[in-house]
Write a protein that holds these residues in place. Structure first.
Motif, PDB file in Angstrom:
ATOM      1  N   ILE A  15       0.896  -0.960  -0.025  1.00  0.00           N
ATOM      2  CA  ILE A  15      -0.139   0.020   0.091  1.00  0.00           C
ATOM      3  C   ILE A  15       0.975   0.973   0.430  1.00  0.00           C
ATOM      4  O   ILE A  15       0.446   2.400  -0.492  1.00  0.00           O
ATOM      5  N   VAL A  16       2.149   0.778   0.897  1.00  0.00           N
ATOM      6  CA  VAL A  16       3.501   2.442   0.351  1.00  0.00           C
ATOM      7  C   VAL A  16       3.424   2.630  -0.649  1.00  0.00           C
ATOM      8  O   VAL A  16       4.144   3.954  -1.259  1.00  0.00           O
ATOM      9  N   THR A  83      10.075   4.724   7.843  1.00  0.00           N
ATOM     10  CA  THR A  83      10.107   4.346   8.938  1.00  0.00           C
ATOM     11  C   THR A  83       8.656   4.672   9.569  1.00  0.00           C
ATOM     12  O   THR A  83       8.484   5.793   9.456  1.00  0.00           O
ATOM     13  N   ASP A 101      17.627  12.177   3.385  1.00  0.00           N
ATOM     14  CA  ASP A 101      16.724  12.642   4.573  1.00  0.00           C
ATOM     15  C   ASP A 101      15.806  10.958   5.364  1.00  0.00           C
ATOM     16  O   ASP A 101      16.323  10.550   5.074  1.00  0.00           O
ATOM     17  N   PHE A 102      15.855  11.250   6.011  1.00  0.00           N
ATOM     18  CA  PHE A 102      15.049  10.693   7.342  1.00  0.00           C
ATOM     19  C   PHE A 102      12.924  10.470   7.747  1.00  0.00           C
ATOM     20  O   PHE A 102      12.742  12.084   7.915  1.00  0.00           O
ATOM     21  N   ILE A 103      12.331   9.732   6.355  1.00  0.00           N
ATOM     22  CA  ILE A 103      10.594  10.756   7.026  1.00  0.00           C
ATOM     23  C   ILE A 103      10.544   9.197   7.580  1.00  0.00           C
ATOM     24  O   ILE A 103      10.530   8.262   7.356  1.00  0.00           O
ATOM     25  N   ALA A 104       9.891   9.939   9.000  1.00  0.00           N
ATOM     26  CA  ALA A 104       8.796   8.742   9.861  1.00  0.00           C
ATOM     27  C   ALA A 104       7.749   8.538   9.311  1.00  0.00           C
ATOM     28  O   ALA A 104       6.514   9.924   8.522  1.00  0.00           O
ATOM     29  N   LYS A 105       6.935   7.439   9.245  1.00  0.00           N
ATOM     30  CA  LYS A 105       5.185   7.484   9.521  1.00  0.00           C
ATOM     31  C   LYS A 105       4.597   8.221  10.109  1.00  0.00           C
ATOM     32  O   LYS A 105       4.783   7.515  11.366  1.00  0.00           O
ATOM     33  N   PRO A 106       3.632   8.561   9.698  1.00  0.00           N
ATOM     34  CA  PRO A 106       3.017   9.070   8.781  1.00  0.00           C
ATOM     35  C   PRO A 106       3.355   9.875   7.890  1.00  0.00           C
ATOM     36  O   PRO A 106       3.985  10.648   8.677  1.00  0.00           O
ATOM     37  N   PHE A 107       2.794  10.251   6.430  1.00  0.00           N
ATOM     38  CA  PHE A 107       3.475  11.387   6.206  1.00  0.00           C
ATOM     39  C   PHE A 107       2.300  11.584   5.184  1.00  0.00           C
ATOM     40  O   PHE A 107       1.534  10.803   4.626  1.00  0.00           O
ATOM     41  N   LYS A 108       2.432  13.016   5.177  1.00  0.00           N
ATOM     42  CA  LYS A 108       2.007  13.408   3.854  1.00  0.00           C
ATOM     43  C   LYS A 108       1.876  13.745   2.079  1.00  0.00           C
ATOM     44  O   LYS A 108       2.910  13.971   2.419  1.00  0.00           O
ATOM     45  N   LYS A 110       2.687  16.003   0.938  1.00  0.00           N
ATOM     46  CA  LYS A 110       3.615  17.393  -0.091  1.00  0.00           C
ATOM     47  C   LYS A 110       5.233  17.186   0.963  1.00  0.00           C
ATOM     48  O   LYS A 110       6.107  17.169   0.355  1.00  0.00           O
ATOM     49  N   GLU A 111       5.253  16.317   2.170  1.00  0.00           N
ATOM     50  CA  GLU A 111       6.362  16.119   3.050  1.00  0.00           C
ATOM     51  C   GLU A 111       7.149  15.279   1.760  1.00  0.00           C
ATOM     52  O   GLU A 111       8.329  15.562   1.615  1.00  0.00           O
TER      53      GLU A 111
END
Lengths: 127, 295
Positions: A15-16, A83, A101-108, A110-111
């Motif tokens: 799904i991601v 993650t 970069d390091f992005i944590a879920k949940p995210f929109k 736009k991010e």
């Protein structure tokens, strides 16, 4: 380089990957999605990608290991790690080992879009 | 992840800042600290004007700047994603029709914004969340201090926000997260937010499924098994229990004691059918509890 990038997305949750694919295609990028890290690494042996977006926690291979494979093949590829189970140590390790970069879920959306745009600028040598 | 944390100028914000900083340190989230003021307080203060923005004289400004310092202190000098290394030029409207080209320092990796929205605090928080969409709104537990007005604005945010809301309590670290989930329609961001909370607190996870006359326990069991499978695949052990809809309010109020109670209240949520707005009052009144409303 143009603003169109080749992007490999790797997340063992389908799904991601699907969500990211749809977003990135709309932005005009060329996107390949994988749920199996071994297949993704195999594909990266064949082709150099501008940007790799990878989940960190996966069963066969974690995102940090995937990043190592990416850098063995291409130093200029920008790796964005995502993650759902973020820890301070993981965030620091990701960045010290070269993640863009390091992005944590949940995210929109736009991010991700903002991060990809920064990565595109970095690839063009503007930052 | 993007976090919007509301800082109430009438009270001590240290505990909410501590929890927001912990979550931000783990997730390297973009964070907005929003200075708000309850109307009863603002009536006793001089109204905030543009003249106050460069001084520490106004309590709202002082509170916001103290909040920012406290937040940054959590990270120290080394390895903070919010360290100011990038200077950019940004046009800022200083008076109506007058723009100034300001040199603005941004965090090298992630953004930390400090903003003020004087006036009705509930509306201020919701307006900010609409202006800059976020993944989580953080507000202080209203039952600890402050009285009915605080409860009113926290309740408004909890009921009206389009995004998830975390009501942080000044209490011990929760050892258990009790998540009341709609089995059919739980959103992916909600499941992900629970994951982050479980990781943040190294907490146990208990999932409560809802049964009623219309919904067979067997069906709920099957759907809950899918959620448990999701967590098992992500190496999180989750205990499941089934709760009769009519007992939900009592169950949630009891679970709120000492745990972090997470309630899925999305638009398609069955929970809202069983869980009336007045029950939110009851939950807000439970001292020492943290509440996570998932959307």
């Amino acid at each position: 380089m143009s603003d169109t990038c080749t992007i490999l997305v790797l997340d063992d949750e389908p799904i991601v990957g699907e969500r990211l694919k749809s977003l990135l295609l709309k932005e005009g990028h060329l996107v390949e999605v994988y749920t199996d890290p071994l297949k993704a690494v195999g594909r990266m042996e064949e082709q150099e990608f501008d940007i790799v977006i990878s989940d960190i926690r996966m069963r066969e291979m974690d995102g940090i290991q995937v990043m190592k494979h990416v850098f063995q093949k291409s130093k200029k590829t920008k790796v964005i790690l995502i993650t759902g189970y973020a820890t301070l140590e993981l965030a620091r390790e990701s960045l010290t080992k070269g993640a863009f970069d390091f992005i944590a879920k949940p995210f929109k959306s736009k991010e991700i879009r903002t991060t990809i745009n920064r990565a595109v600028e970095a690839l063009k040598g503007n930052t | 992840m993007k976090i919007l944390a509301a800082l109430d100028s009438s009270r001590d914000n240290s505990y909410i800042l501590k929890e927001v900083a912990r979550l931000a340190a783990n997730t390297w989230a973009d964070v907005t600290l929003l200075g708000i003021e309850p109307e009863s307080v603002s009536a006793q203060q001089p109204p905030f004007t543009k003249m106050d923005r460069r001084t520490e004289d106004h309590p709202l400004v002082t509170s916001l700047r103290q909040g920012r310092s406290l937040f940054l202190k959590h990270f120290g000098d080394d390895g903070s994603p919010y360290t100011h290394t990038t200077v950019t030029s940004e046009l800022v409207e200083v008076e109506r029709g007058l723009w100034e080209d300001l040199q603005v320092c941004r965090g090298s990796i992630k953004r930390l914004n400090s903003r003020l929205r004087p006036g009705n605090p509930g509306r201020a928080i919701l307006d900010e969340a609409r202006h800059s969409p976020c993944d989580l709104i953080v507000v202080a537990n209203s039952s600890a201090a402050g009285g009915p007005e605080l409860t009113k604005y926290v309740k408004k945010v909890i009921l009206d926000a389009d995004t998830s809301v975390w009501m942080v309590a000044e209490s011990k670290t929760p050892h258990r997260i009790v998540a009341c989930l709609d089995h059919d329609n739980v959103s992916q961001p909600s499941l992900e937010l629970i994951n982050q909370m479980v990781t943040l607190y190294s907490a146990d996870l208990e999932i409560a499924g809802l049964t009623s006359k219309d919904v067979l326990a067997g069906d709920v069991d099957h759907r809950m098994a899918e959620i448990v499978k999701y967590y098992a695949e992500n190496q999180i052990k989750a205990l499941v229990r089934l709760v009769e809809g009519s007992r939900l309010e009592t169950f949630a109020t009891q679970a709120a004691h000492g745990n972090l109670l997470a309630l899925w209240m999305g638009k398609k949520s069955l929970l809202s059918r069983f869980f009336h707005p007045r029950a939110v009052d009851k939950l807000l009144g439970v001292a020492e509890s943290s509440l996570l409303i998932l959307r």
